[in-house]
Motif scaffolding. Structure first.
Motif, PDB file in Angstrom:
ATOM      1  N   MET A 193       0.927  -1.315  -0.001  1.00 33.21           N
ATOM      2  CA  MET A 193      -0.134  -0.006  -0.107  1.00 33.21           C
ATOM      3  C   MET A 193       0.710   1.269   0.019  1.00 33.21           C
ATOM      4  N   THR A 194       0.449   2.140  -0.553  1.00 36.81           N
ATOM      5  CA  THR A 194       1.131   3.839  -0.447  1.00 36.81           C
ATOM      6  C   THR A 194       0.002   4.483   0.097  1.00 36.81           C
ATOM      7  N   LEU A 195       0.830   5.657   0.665  1.00 31.99           N
ATOM      8  CA  LEU A 195       0.028   6.718   1.279  1.00 31.99           C
ATOM      9  C   LEU A 195       0.913   8.119   1.132  1.00 31.99           C
ATOM     10  N   ALA A 196       0.418   9.292   0.642  1.00 31.67           N
ATOM     11  CA  ALA A 196       0.916  10.331   0.242  1.00 31.67           C
ATOM     12  C   ALA A 196       0.261  11.257   1.041  1.00 31.67           C
ATOM     13  N   LEU A 197       1.193  12.457   1.832  1.00 26.53           N
ATOM     14  CA  LEU A 197       0.578  13.410   2.473  1.00 26.53           C
ATOM     15  C   LEU A 197       1.286  14.611   1.988  1.00 26.53           C
ATOM     16  N   GLY A 198       0.199  15.727   1.865  1.00 26.37           N
ATOM     17  CA  GLY A 198       0.965  16.986   1.298  1.00 26.37           C
ATOM     18  C   GLY A 198      -0.043  18.282   1.714  1.00 26.37           C
ATOM     19  N   GLY A 213      -4.408   9.241  -0.012  1.00 31.17           N
ATOM     20  CA  GLY A 213      -3.807  10.348   0.045  1.00 31.17           C
ATOM     21  C   GLY A 213      -4.367  11.140   1.394  1.00 31.17           C
ATOM     22  N   VAL A 214      -3.594  11.960   2.084  1.00 26.56           N
ATOM     23  CA  VAL A 214      -4.320  12.902   3.008  1.00 26.56           C
ATOM     24  C   VAL A 214      -3.829  14.446   2.835  1.00 26.56           C
ATOM     25  N   ILE A 215      -4.719  15.350   2.805  1.00 27.95           N
ATOM     26  CA  ILE A 215      -4.353  16.601   2.387  1.00 27.95           C
ATOM     27  C   ILE A 215      -4.305  17.223   3.805  1.00 27.95           C
ATOM     28  N   ILE A 216      -3.208  17.884   4.259  1.00 32.91           N
ATOM     29  CA  ILE A 216      -2.968  18.521   5.482  1.00 32.91           C
ATOM     30  C   ILE A 216      -3.287  20.001   5.201  1.00 32.91           C
ATOM     31  N   PRO A 217      -4.281  20.622   6.211  1.00 28.71           N
ATOM     32  CA  PRO A 217      -4.568  21.912   6.079  1.00 28.71           C
ATOM     33  C   PRO A 217      -3.552  22.863   6.202  1.00 28.71           C
ATOM     34  N   ASN A 218      -3.334  23.890   5.443  1.00 30.98           N
ATOM     35  CA  ASN A 218      -2.460  24.758   5.707  1.00 30.98           C
ATOM     36  C   ASN A 218      -3.060  26.178   6.094  1.00 30.98           C
ATOM     37  N   PRO A 219      -3.050  26.499   7.053  1.00 25.89           N
ATOM     38  CA  PRO A 219      -3.857  27.901   7.531  1.00 25.89           C
ATOM     39  C   PRO A 219      -3.274  29.391   6.737  1.00 25.89           C
ATOM     40  N   HIS A 220      -2.107  29.015   6.301  1.00 25.60           N
ATOM     41  CA  HIS A 220      -1.329  30.206   5.669  1.00 25.60           C
ATOM     42  C   HIS A 220      -1.693  30.388   4.152  1.00 25.60           C
ATOM     43  N   SER A 221      -2.260  29.468   3.579  1.00 22.33           N
ATOM     44  CA  SER A 221      -2.597  29.672   2.129  1.00 22.33           C
ATOM     45  C   SER A 221      -4.160  29.187   1.902  1.00 22.33           C
ATOM     46  N   ARG A 222      -4.436  29.297   0.591  1.00 23.40           N
ATOM     47  CA  ARG A 222      -5.677  28.782   0.291  1.00 23.40           C
ATOM     48  C   ARG A 222      -5.889  27.415   0.017  1.00 23.40           C
ATOM     49  N   ARG A 236      -8.440  11.801   1.711  1.00 25.30           N
ATOM     50  CA  ARG A 236      -9.068  12.484   2.849  1.00 25.30           C
ATOM     51  C   ARG A 236      -8.403  13.922   3.257  1.00 25.30           C
ATOM     52  N   ARG A 237      -8.943  14.676   4.053  1.00 22.11           N
ATOM     53  CA  ARG A 237      -8.705  15.873   4.664  1.00 22.11           C
ATOM     54  C   ARG A 237      -8.157  15.752   6.391  1.00 22.11           C
ATOM     55  N   ALA A 238      -6.927  16.023   6.768  1.00 21.26           N
ATOM     56  CA  ALA A 238      -6.652  15.926   8.196  1.00 21.26           C
ATOM     57  C   ALA A 238      -7.510  17.059   8.771  1.00 21.26           C
ATOM     58  N   GLU A 239      -7.691  16.957   9.984  1.00 22.31           N
ATOM     59  CA  GLU A 239      -8.473  17.793  10.847  1.00 22.31           C
ATOM     60  C   GLU A 239      -7.539  19.026  11.331  1.00 22.31           C
ATOM     61  N   THR A 240      -6.202  18.581  11.589  1.00 24.00           N
ATOM     62  CA  THR A 240      -5.508  19.669  12.022  1.00 24.00           C
ATOM     63  C   THR A 240      -4.270  20.209  10.931  1.00 24.00           C
ATOM     64  N   PRO A 241      -3.466  21.125  11.151  1.00 28.03           N
ATOM     65  CA  PRO A 241      -2.410  21.500  10.367  1.00 28.03           C
ATOM     66  C   PRO A 241      -1.291  20.956  10.745  1.00 28.03           C
ATOM     67  N   GLU A 244       0.674  17.843  13.639  1.00 29.59           N
ATOM     68  CA  GLU A 244      -0.242  17.153  14.493  1.00 29.59           C
ATOM     69  C   GLU A 244      -1.391  16.344  13.621  1.00 29.59           C
ATOM     70  N   GLY A 245      -1.647  17.087  12.449  1.00 27.26           N
ATOM     71  CA  GLY A 245      -2.487  16.429  11.445  1.00 27.26           C
ATOM     72  C   GLY A 245      -1.966  15.087  10.776  1.00 27.26           C
ATOM     73  N   TRP A 246      -0.628  15.190  10.392  1.00 28.39           N
ATOM     74  CA  TRP A 246       0.276  14.197  10.035  1.00 28.39           C
ATOM     75  C   TRP A 246       0.100  12.995  10.939  1.00 28.39           C
ATOM     76  N   ASN A 247       0.545  13.310  12.078  1.00 29.15           N
ATOM     77  CA  ASN A 247       0.417  12.175  13.167  1.00 29.15           C
ATOM     78  C   ASN A 247      -0.861  11.416  13.284  1.00 29.15           C
ATOM     79  N   ALA A 248      -2.055  12.221  13.325  1.00 27.95           N
ATOM     80  CA  ALA A 248      -3.413  11.545  13.733  1.00 27.95           C
ATOM     81  C   ALA A 248      -3.762  10.795  12.358  1.00 27.95           C
ATOM     82  N   ALA A 249      -3.463  11.129  11.194  1.00 25.47           N
ATOM     83  CA  ALA A 249      -3.714  10.727   9.883  1.00 25.47           C
ATOM     84  C   ALA A 249      -2.984   9.386   9.834  1.00 25.47           C
ATOM     85  N   VAL A 250      -1.465   9.444  10.132  1.00 27.33           N
ATOM     86  CA  VAL A 250      -0.743   8.344   9.796  1.00 27.33           C
ATOM     87  C   VAL A 250      -1.099   7.125  10.937  1.00 27.33           C
TER      88      VAL A 250
END
Length: 267
Positions: A193-198, A213-222, A236-241, A244-250
């Motif tokens: 399996m493969t997982l990508a986060l960005g 795939g997990v989209i990590i929210p970035n409060p500094h950009s759109r 999917r989209r992580a809940e926190t940037p 912290e969001g990386w940790n929860a998603a992984v």
């Protein structure tokens, strides 16, 4: 018999595994340990140079895995401290200098001092020096007119250069992306399996190419636009940037892997 790699993770750094402000990965330590426990691989995939990535990779305990550098234009081999070879970079710079001078209002990192790169990037001067140790691509700023830029890009394309526009910089390379390097590494390691986060537009191809795939929210950009993979739940989209969001998603995916709840899609 060699045990199959259960999971291969591809991760962006700034704003994803590293905190946007402090550049700390401390909140992701639990997930990194969980990945090591199940024998997963972690490939860093970043716009940073090999010189910048090598010490970070060692600090993360990931020196045994390759890293995708300069937005996919190059690869830092597993175990390599840097392996500096700027022949490709020098060829790119030479091509840019040979473009019609009437179009040329492009200031690349190679035209700037360490202090100037520190000023335009916000990096400390020592980090700016590492950012200038380029091997595969040339970022810079266009200082001319919009019409001149279009002519410059057309000339660069005819000369075999690929241009990628980011938030602050225009970057020239020979066209490889994070997703291109990712495909080669998947073929090499054949993970189950493969997982990508960005968190940024230059991560979209990588997010779409992974089984998950997990989209990590970035409060500094759109926010990133909705991706096709989100409709099926594959992205999917992580809940926190940040980390912290990386940790929860992984951690959530590792638990699914342990319990055989998650499997790659057929497509």
């Amino acid at each position: 018999m060699t045990r199959a790699l259960p999971l291969l993770v591809f991760s962006d750094l700034d704003g994803t595994l590293l905190d946007h402000e402090s550049y700390s990965f401390a909140p992701a330590r639990a997930a990194l340990a969980a990945l090591a426990e199940i024998g997963a691989g972690v490939v860093l995939a970043t716009s940073k140079t090999a010189a910048e990535v090598a010490p970070l990779r060692a600090a993360l305990g990931l020196a045994g895995w390759p890293a995708i550098v300069e937005n996919g234009a190059g690869l830092l081999a597993a175990g390599a401290e840097e392996g500096f070879d700027d022949s490709v970079y020098r060829a790119i710079r030479k091509t840019l200098r040979q473009l019609p001078q009437g179009f040329c209002a492009f200031d690349g990192f190679g035209d700037m001092s360490d202090a100037e790169v520190a000023r335009v990037t916000g990096l400390p001067r020592a980090q700016a020096a590492l950012a200038r140790r380029r091997e595969f691509s040339e970022p810079g700023r266009w200082t001319g007119t919009p019409a001149g830029l279009e002519k410059f890009l057309a000339s660069a394309g005819k000369a075999g250069l690929h241009a990628r526009r980011g938030g602050r910089f225009l970057t020239f390379s020979h066209g490889q992306t994070k997703a291109d390097q990712m495909a080669a590494l998947i073929a090499q390691y054949t993970p189950r399996m493969t997982l990508a986060l960005g968190d940024a537009p230059n991560d979209i191809e990588m997010l779409e190419a992974a089984d998950r795939g997990v989209i990590i929210p970035n409060p500094h950009s759109r926010p990133l636009p909705r991706l096709p993979g989100e409709d099926s739940g594959r992205v999917r989209r992580a809940e926190t940037p940040g980390p912290e969001g990386w940790n929860a998603a992984v951690l959530a995916l590792v638990q699914d892997v342990k319990h055989n709840k998650e499997a790659p899609s057929d497509g």
